[in-house]
Design a protein around this motif. Structure first.
Motif, PDB file in Angstrom:
ATOM      1  N   UNK A  24      -1.029   0.568  -7.451  1.00 41.77           N
ATOM      2  CA  UNK A  24      -0.774   0.656  -8.880  1.00 41.77           C
ATOM      3  C   UNK A  24      -0.040  -0.589  -9.379  1.00 41.77           C
ATOM      4  N   UNK A  25       0.938  -1.043  -8.607  1.00 42.93           N
ATOM      5  CA  UNK A  25       1.654  -2.260  -8.982  1.00 42.93           C
ATOM      6  C   UNK A  25       0.727  -3.476  -8.966  1.00 42.93           C
ATOM      7  N   UNK A  26      -0.170  -3.552  -7.994  1.00 44.83           N
ATOM      8  CA  UNK A  26      -1.145  -4.650  -7.946  1.00 44.83           C
ATOM      9  C   UNK A  26      -2.041  -4.650  -9.179  1.00 44.83           C
ATOM     10  N   UNK A  27      -2.505  -3.467  -9.551  1.00 41.28           N
ATOM     11  CA  UNK A  27      -3.374  -3.348 -10.733  1.00 41.28           C
ATOM     12  C   UNK A  27      -2.650  -3.830 -11.981  1.00 41.28           C
ATOM     13  N   UNK A  28      -1.347  -3.618 -12.034  1.00 41.39           N
ATOM     14  CA  UNK A  28      -0.562  -4.042 -13.188  1.00 41.39           C
ATOM     15  C   UNK A  28      -0.019  -5.467 -13.045  1.00 41.39           C
ATOM     16  N   UNK A  29      -0.453  -6.171 -12.009  1.00 36.69           N
ATOM     17  CA  UNK A  29      -0.099  -7.577 -11.846  1.00 36.69           C
ATOM     18  C   UNK A  29       1.280  -7.839 -11.277  1.00 36.69           C
ATOM     19  N   UNK A  30       1.911  -6.841 -10.721  1.00 35.49           N
ATOM     20  CA  UNK A  30       3.244  -7.012 -10.148  1.00 35.49           C
ATOM     21  C   UNK A  30       3.107  -7.212  -8.638  1.00 35.49           C
ATOM     22  N   UNK A  31       2.762  -8.444  -8.253  1.00 33.76           N
ATOM     23  CA  UNK A  31       2.393  -8.747  -6.880  1.00 33.76           C
ATOM     24  C   UNK A  31       3.569  -8.692  -5.913  1.00 33.76           C
ATOM     25  N   UNK A  32       4.714  -9.208  -6.304  1.00 34.17           N
ATOM     26  CA  UNK A  32       5.879  -9.170  -5.431  1.00 34.17           C
ATOM     27  C   UNK A  32       6.385  -7.734  -5.272  1.00 34.17           C
ATOM     28  N   UNK A  33       6.402  -6.985  -6.364  1.00 33.05           N
ATOM     29  CA  UNK A  33       6.840  -5.585  -6.297  1.00 33.05           C
ATOM     30  C   UNK A  33       5.896  -4.772  -5.417  1.00 33.05           C
ATOM     31  N   UNK A  34       4.598  -5.091  -5.463  1.00 36.48           N
ATOM     32  CA  UNK A  34       3.622  -4.398  -4.613  1.00 36.48           C
ATOM     33  C   UNK A  34       3.916  -4.665  -3.149  1.00 36.48           C
ATOM     34  N   UNK A  35       4.228  -5.903  -2.814  1.00 34.26           N
ATOM     35  CA  UNK A  35       4.570  -6.247  -1.434  1.00 34.26           C
ATOM     36  C   UNK A  35       5.860  -5.559  -0.999  1.00 34.26           C
ATOM     37  N   UNK A  36       6.850  -5.536  -1.876  1.00 34.11           N
ATOM     38  CA  UNK A  36       8.119  -4.894  -1.544  1.00 34.11           C
ATOM     39  C   UNK A  36       7.944  -3.388  -1.366  1.00 34.11           C
ATOM     40  N   UNK A  37       7.044  -2.787  -2.126  1.00 33.10           N
ATOM     41  CA  UNK A  37       6.791  -1.353  -2.017  1.00 33.10           C
ATOM     42  C   UNK A  37       6.090  -1.015  -0.700  1.00 33.10           C
ATOM     43  N   UNK A  38       5.076  -1.825  -0.347  1.00 32.82           N
ATOM     44  CA  UNK A  38       4.291  -1.561   0.858  1.00 32.82           C
ATOM     45  C   UNK A  38       3.794  -2.899   1.414  1.00 32.82           C
ATOM     46  N   UNK A  39       4.521  -3.489   2.357  1.00 31.43           N
ATOM     47  CA  UNK A  39       4.184  -4.831   2.854  1.00 31.43           C
ATOM     48  C   UNK A  39       2.783  -4.988   3.434  1.00 31.43           C
ATOM     49  N   UNK A  40       2.168  -3.921   3.886  1.00 26.25           N
ATOM     50  CA  UNK A  40       0.843  -4.031   4.500  1.00 26.25           C
ATOM     51  C   UNK A  40      -0.279  -4.075   3.474  1.00 26.25           C
ATOM     52  N   UNK A  41       0.048  -4.056   2.189  1.00 27.03           N
ATOM     53  CA  UNK A  41      -0.999  -4.022   1.168  1.00 27.03           C
ATOM     54  C   UNK A  41      -1.892  -5.268   1.234  1.00 27.03           C
ATOM     55  N   UNK A  42      -1.315  -6.421   1.464  1.00 22.14           N
ATOM     56  CA  UNK A  42      -2.119  -7.641   1.486  1.00 22.14           C
ATOM     57  C   UNK A  42      -2.989  -7.765   2.733  1.00 22.14           C
ATOM     58  N   UNK A  43      -2.481  -7.476   3.939  1.00 26.91           N
ATOM     59  CA  UNK A  43      -3.404  -7.478   5.088  1.00 26.91           C
ATOM     60  C   UNK A  43      -4.527  -6.446   4.945  1.00 26.91           C
ATOM     61  N   UNK A  44      -4.228  -5.297   4.347  1.00 31.53           N
ATOM     62  CA  UNK A  44      -5.266  -4.291   4.121  1.00 31.53           C
ATOM     63  C   UNK A  44      -6.332  -4.833   3.176  1.00 31.53           C
ATOM     64  N   UNK A  45      -5.904  -5.492   2.105  1.00 32.32           N
ATOM     65  CA  UNK A  45      -6.864  -6.061   1.151  1.00 32.32           C
ATOM     66  C   UNK A  45      -7.721  -7.147   1.787  1.00 32.32           C
ATOM     67  N   UNK A  46      -7.095  -7.999   2.588  1.00 27.64           N
ATOM     68  CA  UNK A  46      -7.861  -9.057   3.271  1.00 27.64           C
ATOM     69  C   UNK A  46      -8.893  -8.436   4.206  1.00 27.64           C
ATOM     70  N   UNK A  47      -8.493  -7.416   4.952  1.00 24.38           N
ATOM     71  CA  UNK A  47      -9.419  -6.723   5.855  1.00 24.38           C
ATOM     72  C   UNK A  47     -10.557  -6.088   5.075  1.00 24.38           C
ATOM     73  N   UNK A  48     -10.249  -5.402   3.981  1.00 22.88           N
ATOM     74  CA  UNK A  48     -11.300  -4.766   3.182  1.00 22.88           C
ATOM     75  C   UNK A  48     -12.268  -5.780   2.596  1.00 22.88           C
ATOM     76  N   UNK A  49     -11.739  -6.891   2.088  1.00 20.21           N
ATOM     77  CA  UNK A  49     -12.614  -7.937   1.535  1.00 20.21           C
ATOM     78  C   UNK A  49     -13.516  -8.492   2.627  1.00 20.21           C
ATOM     79  N   UNK A  50     -12.954  -8.727   3.806  1.00 26.89           N
ATOM     80  CA  UNK A  50     -13.774  -9.228   4.911  1.00 26.89           C
ATOM     81  C   UNK A  50     -14.849  -8.225   5.309  1.00 26.89           C
ATOM     82  N   UNK A  51     -14.490  -6.945   5.415  1.00 25.90           N
ATOM     83  CA  UNK A  51     -15.464  -5.928   5.814  1.00 25.90           C
ATOM     84  C   UNK A  51     -16.597  -5.812   4.795  1.00 25.90           C
ATOM     85  N   UNK A  52     -16.258  -5.855   3.526  1.00 26.54           N
ATOM     86  CA  UNK A  52     -17.287  -5.773   2.485  1.00 26.54           C
ATOM     87  C   UNK A  52     -18.161  -7.024   2.505  1.00 26.54           C
TER      88      UNK A  52
END
Length: 90
Positions: A24-52
């Motif tokens: 939700x924070x990512x959708x609203x453009x709060x990238x640092x807050x998204x990382x602070x909330x759940x640090x694995x969000x970016x590796x998950x996104x990279x993995x999903x983009x690669x898989x797709x």
């Protein structure tokens, strides 16, 4: 947001607690807050983009890249969960 069943039953966060709020924070453009909330969000996104992407394009070392990304993602989830639990009990 969907409630965490683990937190409701046991009173402890699960390794995925915070992911929904992080997205939700990512959708609203709060990238640092998204990382602070759940640090694995970016590796998950990279993995999903690669898989797709790898379903449409063929990469030379696709299996190795996928495994490395999966280990990085799992490692990030585990380490951040351990740190969260350590901070909770201290």
């Amino acid at each position: 947001m969907l409630p965490c069943l683990n937190k409701q039953l046991l009173g402890l966060d699960c390794p995925g607690c915070g992911m929904q709020r992080s997205v939700d924070l990512l959708i609203h453009g709060e990238f640092l807050a998204a990382f602070q909330m759940y640090p694995a969000i970016y590796p998950i996104l990279v993995l999903l983009v690669f898989l797709i992407t790898s379903t449409f394009l063929k990469f030379k070392h696709s299996q190795q890249i996928k495994m490395v990304l999966m280990f990085i993602t799992a490692g990030t989830i585990i380490v951040s969960y351990i740190l969260k639990m350590h901070n909770l009990f201290n």
